[in-house]
Design a protein around this motif. Structure first.
Motif, PDB file in Angstrom:
ATOM      1  N   THR A 425       0.826  -1.203   0.000  1.00 58.50           N
ATOM      2  CA  THR A 425       0.000   0.000   0.000  1.00 58.50           C
ATOM      3  C   THR A 425       0.862   1.256   0.000  1.00 58.50           C
ATOM      4  O   THR A 425       2.014   1.248   0.429  1.00 58.50           O
ATOM      5  CB  THR A 425      -0.905   0.048   1.248  1.00 58.50           C
ATOM      6  N   ASP A 439      -3.250   2.154  -4.322  1.00 57.95           N
ATOM      7  CA  ASP A 439      -2.461   1.154  -5.027  1.00 57.95           C
ATOM      8  C   ASP A 439      -1.102   1.741  -5.394  1.00 57.95           C
ATOM      9  O   ASP A 439      -1.038   2.809  -6.009  1.00 57.95           O
ATOM     10  CB  ASP A 439      -3.199   0.705  -6.288  1.00 57.95           C
ATOM     11  N   ARG A 446      -8.028   2.892  -3.197  1.00 61.51           N
ATOM     12  CA  ARG A 446      -8.783   1.671  -2.908  1.00 61.51           C
ATOM     13  C   ARG A 446      -9.893   1.924  -1.893  1.00 61.51           C
ATOM     14  O   ARG A 446     -11.020   1.473  -2.071  1.00 61.51           O
ATOM     15  CB  ARG A 446      -7.843   0.596  -2.365  1.00 61.51           C
TER      16      ARG A 446
END
Length: 796
Positions: A425, A439, A446
């Motif tokens: 992440t 992402d 996300r």
């Protein structure tokens, strides 16, 4: 073939014949243009002349007169037909063609061509001051001086795309670079280097036309131009030449139409030159073009940067008979909607790719629907008008976190933080407890997660945006504030790969404070609490949307350092120091032998630096506007074990708190300081930060720069007698420097930054050698990245 067609062919042959007979220093016909870039050559706009100037100059009357009269691209190209007619006339008289604006570098073109044979593309760079001074002299409405040397430029001319509508920044740059010869001399290969070479290099086609032709026109005419120049080729077929002329005419018409659709006022140009205008995202990866130096050997990985992306949001207002458009503008630079950028370095292909994304689109849509900001928690903004009524506070708030881009998270970045079942992440944070999971490959958001959803014990509406990371234990730390009516509870929390649900390290009660960062060592967490007071207790905080309107800095009270044990999960002791404020920590070191701690930070007398970051003040600074100077300062906390015993016995009485001794590390002002990450939580020698060149030179305050930081500085914190190393360029404003190690030596590596060029209204990627701050590479970004107090992280 009609008589009209024969006449057109004859006129074209006449122009090419005149071009072949011209000497190297004379601009030729408009059918030859600068190679490698499509330049927007702009005649001066009659109403924008006095308003633009140098960006800071001009009287109020001049600016007011120019604000309401936009300069359009149709004005830019309106005189091209008359220019060609004058060129034909001057060619018949064997004289130099006269353009709508006198060329700034025409007298030096012959000398420029002589240097082309022995000057490479990467030696195109010489004196920065000469270029910057020349650009300042070329103000709108004034004739360019003939002394301007070809090739003495800053960054390359803005590319005007052959497809689609040009951006306002492209047209604004065209207006600034109104002189065709100057636009060529200050061209795509005209960025100057560190001054190591004394040669004045020019673009490969320094003696080419003053016309802003597009690259397809250049390629179509290159063969024919060479034939005319050499005189050895055969005569082209008349019908093919006619078709070529028709194609060029159609492309030219389409280019004029696209440019005429973009209107840029002088006020918009001034905003764009300030570096504080809304950015364009670049979702698809773009390979960057290196305009100075070469790919740095051994550099690999990705740089992630977050900062302001949108400063205003337009919304529609429905009236009785019409629909009006208004604009909502943020007040503080840290309240803006963020732009996330990624720069990837591939050493195998020796290529650099760039992509960026605006990561708060739903938040912008909500502003459009609500005609302002509907904050969910008190103090959600630093200092911005929400454009909402008082009654709006009684309306139930919908969750901001139902969509991945519903919250503005743009104050810091954490890499590979375990969140939602994965550690692959990029996490962007803000100061109200929101984490945006992004992402790391294509930067698409996300989800947005609240800290209280990670663990119900994580209580508090305010959070420290700068999370701290321990690379040994792989733990991410942050601090939450739960502001009540009479007191505030601070909760130190941690999230790790072994405990992704997180845990509470410790809690304590103190007064509310603006906490932007803190420090971590192997055994302790050090939380500075600055002296703030809240009018009417916590009542004013509960009813206020702006944090800085609620809390007031109190110089009469001390600053406290809360030392928290990571092992015992409690407050060990508290130290106090005379009132000061800091936004960013540099490093913290734990001395086992002396049982002491030292915390290095950039200290200010008060929080004025935070209150000076108002967007309107930064765009148009007043005569007395000044960003305060911060200095690297070390606070030493001695006898931790002994003071911990006293703290328990005295039950934390304020009058018995031990002092934190202060040591000024350097006299040079600095901000956004970074060190080699390999020496984090260890003794170190060098720091890299931003500063003002004028202040480093010791100029008085009324002479020193009042705008954003304009140089990168390297300081030796252990030897104050060593002179600082400085990188700077006129009209260029770098972002936070990031150190990338190359070996085990502390200053062996690269310093990477993205700087904004206010003269070209564009941004560039900068790579420096960490030891000497020598330029290794400069690559031009596809669009401008706004100035900011934003932050960056590098991942290998």
């Amino acid at each position: 073939m009609t008589a009209k067609d024969q006449k057109s062919i004859a006129e074209n042959e006449h122009m090419n014949t005149a071009a072949s007979k011209g000497d190297a220093g004379v601009p030729q016909s408009e059918d030859i243009a600068e190679a490698g870039a499509t330049k927007a050559s702009v005649p001066s706009h009659p109403q924008a002349e006095n308003a633009e100037g140098d960006g800071d100059g001009g009287t109020g009357t001049d600016k007011q007169a120019a604000q309401n009269v936009p300069a359009t691209a149709s004005d830019i190209v309106a005189s091209e037909d008359s220019v060609e007619a004058k060129e034909d006339a001057s060619s018949n008289n064997n004289e130099k063609p006269t353009t709508a604006v006198k060329p700034g570098g025409g007298n030096n073109q012959g000398a420029g061509e002589q240097n082309n044979s022995d000057v490479s593309d990467q030696d195109d760079f010489t004196s920065v001051d000469a270029a910057s001074d020349a650009l300042q002299e070329i103000s709108l409405g004034e004739k360019s001086k003939p002394e301007v040397e070809a090739g003495s430029s800053l960054i390359g001319a803005v590319m005007v795309s052959d497809i689609g509508k040009p951006s306002p920044a492209e047209v604004a740059t065209a207006i600034l670079m109104k002189d065709a010869d100057t636009a060529r001399a200050f061209g795509a290969r005209g960025f100057q280097g560190s001054g190591e070479s004394d040669r004045t290099a020019t673009s490969p086609l320094a003696g080419s036309s003053t016309s802003p032709r597009s690259q397809p026109e250049i390629s179509e005419l290159s063969d024919h131009g060479d034939d005319n120049a050499d005189g050895d080729s055969e005569v082209e077929d008349a019908e093919e030449r006619q078709r070529r002329l028709f194609r060029l005419a159609e492309k030219r018409r389409q280019h004029k139409e696209r440019m005429s659709q973009t209107v840029v006022s002088s006020e918009e140009i001034e905003v764009m030159r300030s570096g504080l205008s809304s950015a364009r995202e670049c979702v698809s990866p773009v390979e960057l073009r290196i305009i100075n130096g070469a790919y740095p050997e051994g550099l690999r990985g990705s740089l992630y940067c977050v900062g302001p992306g949108r400063f205003e949001v337009a919304y529609n207002v429905q009236r009785e008979l019409e629909q009006a458009t208004r604009t909502f503008g943020f007040g503080h630079i840290m309240d803006t909607l963020p732009l996330l950028s990624k720069v990837s370095f591939d050493p195998k292909a020796t290529s650099i790719t760039y992509r960026s994304r605006l990561i708060a689109k739903q938040a912008a849509s909500r502003i459009q629907m609500e005609h302002g900001i509907n904050t969910k928690v008190p103090g959600a903004l630093y200092m911005s008008d929400t454009n909402q009524t008082f009654l709006n506070k009684f309306i139930p708030k919908a969750s901001h976190y139902t969509t991945p881009e519903g919250e503005s998270c743009g104050q810091d970045i954490q890499l590979f933080m375990p969140l939602q079942g994965t550690n692959q992440t990029v996490v962007c944070t803000n100061h109200v407890g929101a984490l945006q999971n992004i992402d790391p490959v294509d930067l698409h958001p996300r989800a947005i997660v609240e800290l209280k959803d990670v663990n119900p014990e994580f209580k508090g509406s305010l959070s420290c945006p700068h999370m701290q990371y321990d690379s040994n234990t792989r733990e991410h730390f942050t601090v939450l504030q739960d502001v009540a009516f009479r007191s505030t509870t601070y909760t130190v929390v941690a999230i790790s790969e072994s405990q992704p649900e997180g845990y509470v390290v410790a809690s304590f009660v103190a007064q509310a404070s603006v906490l932007h960062s803190f420090a971590v060592t192997q055994d302790y967490v050090i939380v500075p609490v600055y002296p703030y007071t809240a009018p009417i207790g916590g009542v004013s905080y509960r009813w206020s949307d702006s944090l800085l309107e609620t809390l007031t800095f109190d110089n009469s009270r001390p600053t406290h350092f809360y030392v928290i044990s990571r092992e015992y999960r409690r407050v060990q002791c508290v130290y106090q120091a005379p009132a000061f404020f800091a936004m960013h920590q540099i490093n913290a070191v734990q001395e086992m032998a002396t049982d002491s701690l030292s915390i290095d930070l950039v200290a200010y007398e008060n929080d004025a630096v935070l209150r000076r970051l108002m967007i309107n003040d930064l765009r148009k600074p007043s005569a007395d506007f000044l960003i305060p100077s911060g200095f690297a300062r070390r606070y030493q906390l001695g006898g931790i074990t002994m003071e911990a015993t006293k703290f328990v016995e005295s039950k934390g009485r304020q009058s018995l708190l031990p002092p934190a001794h202060s040591l000024l590390l350097r006299n040079e002002p600095v901000e956004l300081a970074r060190i080699n990450p390999m020496v984090a939580m260890r003794p170190y020698t060098y720091l890299y930060g931003l500063g003002h060149v004028e202040r480093l030179q010791g100029l008085p305050a009324h002479v020193a720069s009042t705008t954003m930081y304009n140089c990168i500085v390297k300081l030796d914190v252990n030897d104050a007698s060593k002179r600082p190393l400085v990188w700077s360029r006129k009209h260029c404003y770098p972002s936070e420097p990031v150190f990338v190690p190359h070996s085990d030596k502390e200053d062996d590596g690269f310093v990477i930054s993205i700087f904004f060029d206010s003269m070209r209204i564009t941004s560039c990627l900068l790579v420096l050698e960490a030891k000497t701050l020598k330029e290794l590479m400069i690559a031009q970004l596809p669009s401008a990245v706004p100035l900011s107090f934003g932050h960056a992280k590098f991942s290998i």
